[in-house]
Every structure is written in structure tokens, then in C-alpha cells.
Motif scaffolding. Sequence first.
Motif, PDB file in Angstrom:
ATOM      1  N   ASN A 143       0.811  -1.218   0.000  1.00 58.44           N
ATOM      2  CA  ASN A 143       0.000   0.000   0.000  1.00 58.44           C
ATOM      3  C   ASN A 143       0.844   1.266   0.000  1.00 58.44           C
ATOM      4  N   GLY A 144       2.095   1.154  -0.371  1.00 54.93           N
ATOM      5  CA  GLY A 144       2.960   2.320  -0.339  1.00 54.93           C
ATOM      6  C   GLY A 144       3.919   2.251   0.839  1.00 54.93           C
ATOM      7  N   LYS A 145       4.830   3.186   0.880  1.00 55.71           N
ATOM      8  CA  LYS A 145       5.888   3.135   1.890  1.00 55.71           C
ATOM      9  C   LYS A 145       5.696   4.126   3.018  1.00 55.71           C
ATOM     10  N   GLY A 146       4.766   5.038   2.888  1.00 56.82           N
ATOM     11  CA  GLY A 146       4.549   6.033   3.931  1.00 56.82           C
ATOM     12  C   GLY A 146       3.697   5.508   5.078  1.00 56.82           C
ATOM     13  N   PHE A 147       3.783   6.172   6.215  1.00 53.41           N
ATOM     14  CA  PHE A 147       3.060   5.743   7.414  1.00 53.41           C
ATOM     15  C   PHE A 147       1.555   5.732   7.196  1.00 53.41           C
ATOM     16  N   LEU A 148       1.053   6.669   6.409  1.00 54.26           N
ATOM     17  CA  LEU A 148      -0.387   6.782   6.191  1.00 54.26           C
ATOM     18  C   LEU A 148      -0.864   6.070   4.926  1.00 54.26           C
ATOM     19  N   ASP A 149       0.045   5.475   4.191  1.00 54.65           N
ATOM     20  CA  ASP A 149      -0.314   4.894   2.893  1.00 54.65           C
ATOM     21  C   ASP A 149      -1.196   3.654   2.982  1.00 54.65           C
ATOM     22  N   SER A 150      -1.325   3.083   4.171  1.00 54.48           N
ATOM     23  CA  SER A 150      -2.169   1.892   4.309  1.00 54.48           C
ATOM     24  C   SER A 150      -3.658   2.243   4.409  1.00 54.48           C
ATOM     25  N   VAL A 151      -3.969   3.535   4.541  1.00 55.59           N
ATOM     26  CA  VAL A 151      -5.375   3.957   4.578  1.00 55.59           C
ATOM     27  C   VAL A 151      -5.904   3.935   3.150  1.00 55.59           C
ATOM     28  N   PRO A 152      -6.886   3.083   2.836  1.00 57.28           N
ATOM     29  CA  PRO A 152      -7.346   2.904   1.449  1.00 57.28           C
ATOM     30  C   PRO A 152      -7.815   4.188   0.783  1.00 57.28           C
ATOM     31  N   VAL A 153      -7.369   4.406  -0.431  1.00 61.74           N
ATOM     32  CA  VAL A 153      -7.757   5.590  -1.196  1.00 61.74           C
ATOM     33  C   VAL A 153      -9.236   5.546  -1.570  1.00 61.74           C
ATOM     34  N   ALA A 154      -9.791   4.330  -1.729  1.00 65.36           N
ATOM     35  CA  ALA A 154     -11.166   4.194  -2.210  1.00 65.36           C
ATOM     36  C   ALA A 154     -12.225   4.452  -1.145  1.00 65.36           C
ATOM     37  N   LEU A 155     -11.813   4.692   0.098  1.00 66.01           N
ATOM     38  CA  LEU A 155     -12.798   4.992   1.141  1.00 66.01           C
ATOM     39  C   LEU A 155     -13.531   6.292   0.813  1.00 66.01           C
ATOM     40  N   PRO A 156     -14.784   6.443   1.284  1.00 70.13           N
ATOM     41  CA  PRO A 156     -15.445   7.742   1.151  1.00 70.13           C
ATOM     42  C   PRO A 156     -14.556   8.823   1.763  1.00 70.13           C
ATOM     43  N   ALA A 157     -14.532   9.993   1.164  1.00 69.97           N
ATOM     44  CA  ALA A 157     -13.582  11.033   1.564  1.00 69.97           C
ATOM     45  C   ALA A 157     -13.656  11.388   3.050  1.00 69.97           C
ATOM     46  N   LEU A 158     -14.866  11.501   3.602  1.00 66.74           N
ATOM     47  CA  LEU A 158     -14.985  11.840   5.023  1.00 66.74           C
ATOM     48  C   LEU A 158     -14.413  10.728   5.898  1.00 66.74           C
ATOM     49  N   THR A 159     -14.704   9.492   5.535  1.00 65.77           N
ATOM     50  CA  THR A 159     -14.196   8.358   6.295  1.00 65.77           C
ATOM     51  C   THR A 159     -12.678   8.282   6.186  1.00 65.77           C
ATOM     52  N   ARG A 160     -12.148   8.520   4.995  1.00 66.36           N
ATOM     53  CA  ARG A 160     -10.694   8.457   4.822  1.00 66.36           C
ATOM     54  C   ARG A 160     -10.014   9.571   5.612  1.00 66.36           C
ATOM     55  N   ALA A 161     -10.625  10.744   5.641  1.00 64.94           N
ATOM     56  CA  ALA A 161     -10.065  11.841   6.439  1.00 64.94           C
ATOM     57  C   ALA A 161      -9.973  11.423   7.905  1.00 64.94           C
ATOM     58  N   LEU A 162     -11.043  10.799   8.396  1.00 62.00           N
ATOM     59  CA  LEU A 162     -11.064  10.334   9.781  1.00 62.00           C
ATOM     60  C   LEU A 162      -9.965   9.304  10.034  1.00 62.00           C
ATOM     61  N   LYS A 163      -9.823   8.333   9.127  1.00 62.91           N
ATOM     62  CA  LYS A 163      -8.826   7.272   9.284  1.00 62.91           C
ATOM     63  C   LYS A 163      -7.405   7.838   9.257  1.00 62.91           C
ATOM     64  N   LEU A 164      -7.160   8.797   8.360  1.00 62.29           N
ATOM     65  CA  LEU A 164      -5.842   9.436   8.282  1.00 62.29           C
ATOM     66  C   LEU A 164      -5.520  10.169   9.582  1.00 62.29           C
ATOM     67  N   GLN A 165      -6.505  10.896  10.094  1.00 62.03           N
ATOM     68  CA  GLN A 165      -6.300  11.643  11.333  1.00 62.03           C
ATOM     69  C   GLN A 165      -6.074  10.710  12.514  1.00 62.03           C
ATOM     70  N   GLU A 166      -6.844   9.630  12.583  1.00 65.50           N
ATOM     71  CA  GLU A 166      -6.691   8.668  13.672  1.00 65.50           C
ATOM     72  C   GLU A 166      -5.309   8.045  13.664  1.00 65.50           C
ATOM     73  N   LYS A 167      -4.826   7.701  12.470  1.00 67.71           N
ATOM     74  CA  LYS A 167      -3.521   7.050  12.390  1.00 67.71           C
ATOM     75  C   LYS A 167      -2.409   8.026  12.743  1.00 67.71           C
ATOM     76  N   ALA A 168      -2.504   9.256  12.263  1.00 70.34           N
ATOM     77  CA  ALA A 168      -1.505  10.266  12.605  1.00 70.34           C
ATOM     78  C   ALA A 168      -1.492  10.533  14.114  1.00 70.34           C
ATOM     79  N   ALA A 169      -2.679  10.456  14.722  1.00 64.86           N
ATOM     80  CA  ALA A 169      -2.785  10.712  16.164  1.00 64.86           C
ATOM     81  C   ALA A 169      -2.055   9.650  16.990  1.00 64.86           C
ATOM     82  N   ARG A 170      -1.920   8.442  16.427  1.00 66.02           N
ATOM     83  CA  ARG A 170      -1.250   7.366  17.161  1.00 66.02           C
ATOM     84  C   ARG A 170       0.209   7.681  17.459  1.00 66.02           C
ATOM     85  N   VAL A 171       0.813   8.532  16.636  1.00 70.58           N
ATOM     86  CA  VAL A 171       2.210   8.896  16.870  1.00 70.58           C
ATOM     87  C   VAL A 171       2.323  10.322  17.404  1.00 70.58           C
TER      88      VAL A 171
END
Length: 274
Positions: A143-171
Motif C-alpha cells: 500500500n505504499g511506503k509512507g506511514f499513512l499509505d495503508s489507509v485505502p484511497v477508495a474509502l469515502p472522503a470523510l471516512t478516509r479523512a477520519l482514518k488518516l487523522q486517527e492514524k496520525a494521532a497514534r504517533v
Amino acid sequence: MTPSKDISRLIEIMAALRAPKTGCPWDIEQDFSTIAPYTIEEAYEVADAIARGDLDDLRDELGDLLLQVVYHAQMAEEAGEFAFPDVVQAITTKMIRRHPHVFGDEKARSAGMAKGMWEKIKAQEKAEKRQARLARGLDPEDNGKGFLDSVPVALPALTRALKLQEKAARVGFDWSEAAPILDKIEEEIGELREALAKGEVAAIQDEFGDMLFAVVNLGRHLKLDSEAALSGTNEKFRSRFHYVEQALEKSGNTLERATLAEMEALWQEAKRAK
């Protein structure tokens, strides 16, 4: 070909539809990328049936979603990659592995799910998947080499925004509380106003996206699911607009003939009624 409760019949039907000389022309010309949008659409229709509490529709929509799984598996089999039984084996292996407290030996079952076990199992699965990709000559980072790249691109935009933010918050990349995010939203609105004043279409879209991203972040800190919140508002809008439509019809008027003032008056009635 007759209907059946046996999954093998559905697999046979899909194979027949894809048969080069005797199948359905439309089904034959499809590939993974052209079918993917239908797969997503069917998942939404399952969710819609659940939201409406319509179990008859749910049965049918689950069948439509199952067809999508069989469709993708059939195309993969044609490509010599995997078949439907491999899909079943993969998910059963995953479920058994991830629930040692249910499917493990007596000691594992009595111990329950140990703290940190879930993360350990996921890490093991990731390592095995990496090795399998290497063995096939593929990039091990699927899914790519970046920390956030495992968040699927095909998710609805609002859901993907949430997932990206949640993952970034873990660090630790996160706001400490919700209040400053309101200031951020106001800042983004200000930048949107500037873009609107300049009339730059690309900038307007960019700033509008930034504003939405900040609103999702606020919802996350308020323990709200932005997708669910917006879905609720969508339904509220639909219901109130239907009230306006019905009220106009009762008075011999229509949506097309009614003035904005008339519709607004009925809209306020709808708000008071519900």
C-alpha cells in the motif's frame, strides 16, 4: 441452470456469464477496475437496507454483494491467480488466527485475549504478507511506503479523512483538545473567503477541502463519526423537503411552480413539525 442455496451454483453461474463464446457480452468485457465501483455501491446498499430495517431487502442486497466477491474471484481464477475457495480459506485462516481465545487450545481459551495479542497477530500477518509479496517479485509494501499509505484511497472522503487523522494521532500528531480546532475551522473559512474573492477555482476547491478536513477533525475530537453525522443530516433534509413537497401537493401547487418564499415557509413548518 436452476437456483440453489449451494454457493457452488453461484460460482457456476458466474463462470457461465464469463464464458468467452457463450457468456454475457457485458460480463465478459469487465475487469477488476470496472467492477470495483459496483462492489462499493452494493456495500452501500447493504448498509441502506440495514438503516431502513428492511430485512427482505437486506437478504437481496447481501446476495448482490456476495455476487461481487464471486465476480472478482472468477476474474482472478481466469488470470491464474486465485479462486473463490482461496478467498474462503484466506478469511477462515485469518478469523481463526485472530481469535485464539475462541479457537485455540484449552489453555488459550481459558486465558482469554491477552493484552497486546491483537497487535502481535496483526504484525505476524503483515510479515507473512510481506514475505509472500517478495516471493512473487512484488514490492513488499503493497500500500505504499509512507506511514499513512495503508489507509485505502477508495474509502469515502470523510471516512478516509477520519482514518488518516486517527492514524496520525497514534504517533502524537494531533490536537490536544477540541476547542483549538474551532479556531482552525474559522481560519480555513477565512482562507476560503479569500479564494472566493479572487475567483480562483483551484484555490477555492483546495480551501473548501481544508475546511471539510478540519470539520472532520473536530468531529473526531467530539467522539462523532462525520460520515454518520452527515448521513443523519442528509435524511433530515430529505424528510423536511418531502414535507414541503406533500404540503404543496395538498394545496394544488408543485415544486416546479412554487416560489422560494412559499417553499421556505413550508420548510419552517417542517422544522417545527419534526
